[in-house]
Design an enzyme around this catalytic site. Structure first.
Site, PDB file in Angstrom:
ATOM      1  N   SER A  71       0.820  -1.196   0.000  1.00 25.45           N
ATOM      2  CA  SER A  71       0.000   0.000   0.000  1.00 25.45           C
ATOM      3  C   SER A  71       0.857   1.249   0.000  1.00 25.45           C
ATOM      4  O   SER A  71       2.042   1.199   0.303  1.00 25.45           O
ATOM      5  CB  SER A  71      -0.855   0.011   1.276  1.00 25.45           C
ATOM      6  OG  SER A  71      -1.668  -1.129   1.349  1.00 25.45           O
TER       7      SER A  71
ATOM      8  N   SER B 188      -3.401  -3.647  -2.537  1.00 25.31           N
ATOM      9  CA  SER B 188      -2.930  -2.308  -2.178  1.00 25.31           C
ATOM     10  C   SER B 188      -4.033  -1.460  -1.570  1.00 25.31           C
ATOM     11  O   SER B 188      -5.163  -1.491  -2.029  1.00 25.31           O
ATOM     12  CB  SER B 188      -2.435  -1.546  -3.420  1.00 25.31           C
ATOM     13  OG  SER B 188      -1.149  -1.950  -3.776  1.00 25.31           O
TER      14      SER B 188
ATOM     15  N   ASP C 201      -4.177   2.220  -1.635  1.00 26.02           N
ATOM     16  CA  ASP C 201      -3.518   3.421  -2.146  1.00 26.02           C
ATOM     17  C   ASP C 201      -4.478   4.585  -2.000  1.00 26.02           C
ATOM     18  O   ASP C 201      -5.461   4.699  -2.743  1.00 26.02           O
ATOM     19  CB  ASP C 201      -3.105   3.212  -3.602  1.00 26.02           C
ATOM     20  CG  ASP C 201      -2.135   2.050  -3.749  1.00 26.02           C
ATOM     21  OD1 ASP C 201      -1.214   1.944  -2.913  1.00 26.02           O
ATOM     22  OD2 ASP C 201      -2.308   1.250  -4.675  1.00 26.02           O
TER      23      ASP C 201
END
Lengths: 353, 353, 353, 353
Positions: free
Chosen positions: D230, D268, D270
């Site tokens: 991440s 992830s 993000d």
């Protein structure tokens, strides 16, 4: 007693056997209710989509936000991955961290989850700071775990319990409410169940009757009253829906709220969490398969589920008012709806016959 | 005659002088109505937020999608830039291209737009294919330009006009409807106006009364009836709102639709276009300034506008039904609501006194 | 010749046989190119996800908007229903209405669609008003239908063709470009194909080399240059993805655009349309089944497809520049990239060896 | 030492004086770093947009989600109300509840907040469970408050500090990184600052050079390596932007991430949090005004800020790798990037001269 027990009928579709979210097979609900001293009036409600290890057997899910003045945890992962991996927890605004903490610890501790290092807890809230010393942050991890572990199928307690212990709706005592609808067999025969935590305002409308107006209790009457507050709505169904279809379902719950006179005021946190309990749609945490099961209900088959969601949400909200009791806390008393007057108003409108 | 002329009161807030979207200062509405031969029953409705060159003086705007089974043009640019640069056009589903084409040509042709090479036309639609030969694609560019150029302030024609010529709602003849609300002076004194094109289904509910149920005309009754269809909603206000606040306003229009019994069925294209006509919020196409004017209404001041939007949308929809007339077209006849029976039902519920 | 023919390698994954969107089995591409007189420099590109009647056999699809200053038609229905029911059309900004009109008429005219009254055309655009007399609105319905009907599998023409005829990218002649990637067998063996229409700016970067900087041609250099413009990206894959997974794919195409130096400037319309061609995922218009087929790729299996999408988008954009030719139109000449200098820059950076 | 100290130049715009998020006037950063025994390798980073009581003087803000496999708290209220009312906290995944708890207690305790009963804490995270005993949930409320209270303007510590203590990026030691850009005076002269917590994978790319490929360390090489992880990105600017403009800014940070080789893999989280520190845009908690100040930067003025955001994000990520140190924890050692080899690769590509 629920609204229907007084003869109030909402909508045109049939309810499930218990007229409760637990009419959806396998669903469990548990409450931790904290009424202590003169200032603690709060609690936790846990809703489990099935009885297994939810982290290992995730369910398709979606979250829709009617108005986002709220702190619901877990939104983005549900939206990205399209699934739910924990019980759904409801509590008060400032207890969301303990709600997450308790849910994470519960999940990490389950057999089979020994190596899990990431858990997306879904924790909703409304602000019970009117009747409860919310700044005291009284909910603990163990209150949360207790709600989860005490969850059962069958009858659901409503009114001043769990996360609804200290909430206020339409100027009266709100709380937890639940209702369900059965989609006709020819349209799939699915069940839709809704559970709400009501803590919001507007012009209270019961089965179309402007009860708030008749009681002379509604916002902007004198251009001074506030109607802020929030409503958490949980919609579960055994229909085989994926995240996209569930988001559509979730949007309809706001339409049910609208029918009770809610306006999703600026200060509202109106969130809908929708999930499918269909076994065919389970998403295993680990598997050798590279695809998940399918058989998602077609777009064309959705409309009856939409109507069921609207009706069950409307009725769950009304049920929360009918089952809540007058509560004193934090130096304030909030009355339950004046049942006799309400019934007489409903009769004068021909809604109770 | 509007619903209110029969004594039907919706909500608790005051209407504007005309109870119409044109109560918002400067707003103009124009219709092109095409009723020709036995099969053409369609048209165009144009709504202008102000009387100037809208491309040169854009207005803040937002679009919210209740259910997206529709072809509304112009969505992404409104959402990205937060503004509207053309009149809002409503027409039938398959005439969206001509709706865009006409709006673009109108805009390119305005004085001052000689070098413009990009125009974002906002064109909504519902499917009037029941009463109209929609596959014939009968709307032309000039029908669109005519609707724009004929737009006026003042009284708005409702019912079977413009984009509402061939539409159907709740199994009865739908059409164009409009309504407005005034926010109390102490809360800002703003006006909210709504115009709708109704073409959808559900359990018709008028001022809370389940008229559709009483008339025994509603979806899923026999588990066979469909309730598809769409509703276009245009919300204009003179409150100084930016795109974010307008999106919040737009979401409330769907709550007004819910109160009429709409369920936003799978086949619905339910779109809300909201814009602010406040002069302080105009966005010039060209300017030496690097910032736009501000003074956006605070979040805390929004709730009364939300309630106004809900009420005006609900009433605009009901008005479309009260003003529409029985229509025959394309081999089919759709009756207007049975006014006498409806009024008698409303009286029996105490809603008309 | 494509970039790879000059020794430029982008990314780490393998390309398909043709390094083209048509490496995805069954995909067809067709162009109508209009180069007429001194002012018409425009066209239409049609991308067909399969060879059948797309309306009758819809494909799962999603649209992601990198920056929404654009007029792409069809967004909301794709997002709501999760599917695509027409060929994807690309053209110039002011020809979107004719793009829709042509696509609708093509669809209405197909065998089996005799009673269809609603068609959601997906029509993207960029603004070729630099080289083309865009205000003349020269594209006709038949240009659109011709692009669809001439579509073929196999080699795809790139550069100054179809919707790329008059476009400009990074200050040079842009156009149509395409590329593909193969996911390793052990990760599913799927193919991802991308086709782009390039018409945007930034600091041109080829395989990581800041070519635009070396050529001294990039935005804000003298704090005066504009970098507006748009990019349409179409991503097709035979992986069995649903709308939610396709939206995730679509977001990655913007990451590929970023690697070419694009900045998605204010005036950009950067749109990604992603669809799955997997036969198991087809969505029939009519069927007796109440569920659609499933077997959607698991979240855990997505990452390789993400990387494939990023790489193929980056390379498709670069290919559009390598294949485009100097073009004069509308009183202006736009040079193709200076191939010799570019290659020598790439060599000096060790990217071509 | 930052990448630029080794001669690596990223992009074409100038950095601020410190090449740090604190180049934005008034911004403060604080870290709590927990390196204890053999298993605790974690921490907290706090970013304060200004030095006052942030709850009383909120700042316009937006959150954009590149990929939502993460637990960032506070999303929906920021999106609904368009503002940020607490410091931004970064920590590890399972410490989000303590991150919220600490931030809420800090806020409730500030002078002037005695009656506050609702606080929307924004708490981001990445999973440092590789080097840190994350299941131990070692971060406490006081760790969070300490990070906030120790925050200072000026130089920002990078690498293995605060929330970056135990993170891993591109297979090497990641951590906290920061960078800034100055927009040319003629384009407004604004500053954009970015701070990142890097914990993700892909094909490491430094200033366009495929370093990961040269080092033979990248995902899917053998079709077996994972690239999950991440990245938290915080973007602050003194440009007068509202929530809509900030969301556009936030989307560009993902484009900067893309240029470092990140692919936003399935696992992830993000997230980009963007806020404006412009004093003219402050949103007071209480005021007699019914409108907020305005003067929002026009759409046309945004592109240079977009480019600044992309460049500063790319460089902040690279800085996190250059400043991080080899770390051993939880039974595992993760090396810092091999600086000598990296520099020699960059030289061979002509990027360092």
């Amino acid at each position: 007693q629920k609204a229907r027990d007084y003869g109030v009928e909402i909508g045109v579709m049939k309810t499930g056997k218990l007229n409760s979210i637990t009419d959806v097979d396998g669903v469990k609900v548990g409450h931790t209710t904290r009424v202590e001293g003169t200032t603690i009036r709060t609690g936790v409600t846990a809703i489990l989509p099935h009885s297994g290890n939810i982290f290992q057997q995730k369910v398709p899910a979606a979250i829709y936000i009617g108005n986002g003045f709220g702190k619901l945890a877990g939104i983005s992962q549900v939206q990205e991955l399209g699934n739910l991996e924990t019980p759904i927890i409801l509590t008060n605004t400032l207890s969301v961290p303990m709600g997450i903490q308790g849910t994470v610890k519960y999940t990490l501790g389950l057999e089979g989850n020994e190596n899990v290092r990431s858990v997306n807890a879904v924790v909703g809230e409304t602000n019970d700071g009117g009747l409860n010393d919310i700044r005291g942050m009284h909910i603990s991890e163990s209150d949360v775990i207790k709600a989860i572990e005490s969850a059962t199928t069958g009858q659901v307690q409503e009114g001043n319990v769990g996360a609804g212990t200290g909430t206020i709706a339409f100027g009266y005592k709100g709380g937890i409410g639940t209702s369900s609808r059965l989609v006709p067999k020819s349209l799939g025969g699915y069940t839709v169940g809704v559970l709400v935590q009501t803590n919001f305002g507007g012009v209270l409308t019961i089965a179309g009757v402007p009860v708030g107006k008749e009681l002379n209790k509604y916002p902007f009457k004198n251009a001074i009253e506030k109607s802020d507050g929030s409503c958490m709505m949980v919609v579960l169904t055994n229909a085989p829906l994926d995240a996209r279809q569930l988001e559509r379902i979730a949007k309809r719950a706001m339409m049910g709220l609208a029918k009770t006179g809610g306006i999703a005021s600026n200060g509202s946190g109106d969130y809908v969490i929708a999930a499918s309990t269909a076994e065919s749609m389970r998403i295993p945490y680990q598997t050798r398969n590279t695809t998940d099961n399918g058989g998602v209900l077609r777009n064309d088959e959705m409309s009856a589920l939409f109507m069921a969601t609207i009706e069950a949400t409307e009725e769950a909200i009304i049920n929360s008012l009918f089952t809540a009791q007058t509560m004193t806390g934090n130096g304030r008393t909030v009355e339950s709806i004046p049942l006799n007057r309400v019934i007489s108003i409903l009769k004068s409108y021909g809604v109770i016959r």
